[in-house]
Design a protein around this motif. Structure first.
Motif, short mmCIF file in Angstrom:
data_model
loop_
_atom_site.label_atom_id
_atom_site.label_comp_id
_atom_site.label_asym_id
_atom_site.label_seq_id
_atom_site.Cartn_x
_atom_site.Cartn_y
_atom_site.Cartn_z
N GLU A 96 77.50 50.33 67.47
CA GLU A 96 76.45 51.12 67.70
C GLU A 96 75.52 51.08 68.73
N LEU A 97 74.72 49.60 68.65
CA LEU A 97 73.73 49.99 69.86
C LEU A 97 73.44 49.70 70.88
N GLU A 100 69.76 47.40 75.28
CA GLU A 100 67.82 47.74 74.95
C GLU A 100 67.87 47.94 73.42
N GLN A 101 68.42 48.55 72.81
CA GLN A 101 68.21 48.76 71.12
C GLN A 101 68.61 47.52 70.52
N ALA A 102 69.77 46.62 71.28
CA ALA A 102 69.22 45.52 69.95
C ALA A 102 68.28 44.80 70.07
N ASP A 107 65.91 43.97 63.20
CA ASP A 107 67.24 42.89 62.37
C ASP A 107 67.14 41.31 63.51
N PRO A 108 66.32 40.22 62.36
CA PRO A 108 66.28 39.15 63.32
C PRO A 108 67.52 38.52 63.89
N LEU A 109 69.63 39.37 63.12
CA LEU A 109 70.83 38.66 63.40
C LEU A 109 70.61 40.00 64.65
N ILE A 110 70.46 40.74 64.76
CA ILE A 110 70.58 42.00 65.51
C ILE A 110 70.18 41.86 67.10
#
Length: 156
Positions: A96-97, A100-102, A107-110
């Motif tokens: 989904e991401l 750059e979005q990630a 969310d620290p894991l993302i």
């Protein structure tokens, strides 16, 4: 998608210097969705995403602070994320991401997965500010910079 397939895609996206060293795991117990996921570096657990602990930390039990003290060596608080949160983060990262979005996700894991991603090059790693990140992605950033031989002056 089954966990094994999702995990393989996530690890495949890691930078070559991290592929054999950084790993993500998940285990379920019985017929319920309880269990935990965990992140390891060179076989050492650096974050444990336990579903039961997540419910405890969410206010169902006041012993979370006591349990959290046991996990100080890790880079995520006890119960901060659940196994399901870890699965959802991996799914979002893969399907989904954008990168750059990630990197900009809360969310620290993302964020951690994004920093470990091969699409983040040395120049971008040098520009990232570890003080603006959660402890977990900041630790992944520091590990990656160390592996690549960054001098402290090279980091922003």
């Amino acid at each position: 998608m089954r966990w094994s397939g999702l995990r393989a895609v996530v690890i495949e996206r890691f930078a070559p210097e991290l592929r054999k060293r950084l790993d993500i795991h998940s285990a379920a117990y019985g017929n319920c969705s309880c269990g935990h996921a965990w992140l390891t570096f060179d076989g050492d657990v650096i974050a444990n995403f336990c579903t039961r602990a997540h419910f405890i930390a969410s206010g169902m039990d006041t012993s979370a602070a006591k349990q959290n003290a046991m996990y100080r060596h890790q880079f995520a608080d006890f119960g901060e994320l659940s196994r399901q949160d870890a699965y959802q983060a991996c799914w979002a990262f893969v399907h989904e991401l954008s990168i750059e979005q990630a990197l900009n996700d809360e969310d620290p894991l993302i964020q951690s997965l994004a920093i470990a991603d091969a699409r983040i090059g040395k120049r971008r790693l040098a520009q990232l500010n570890a003080t603006m990140l959660h402890r977990l992605p900041a630790h992944i950033l520091e590990l990656r910079r160390t592996i690549l031989g960054f001098d402290r002056r090279d980091a922003a």
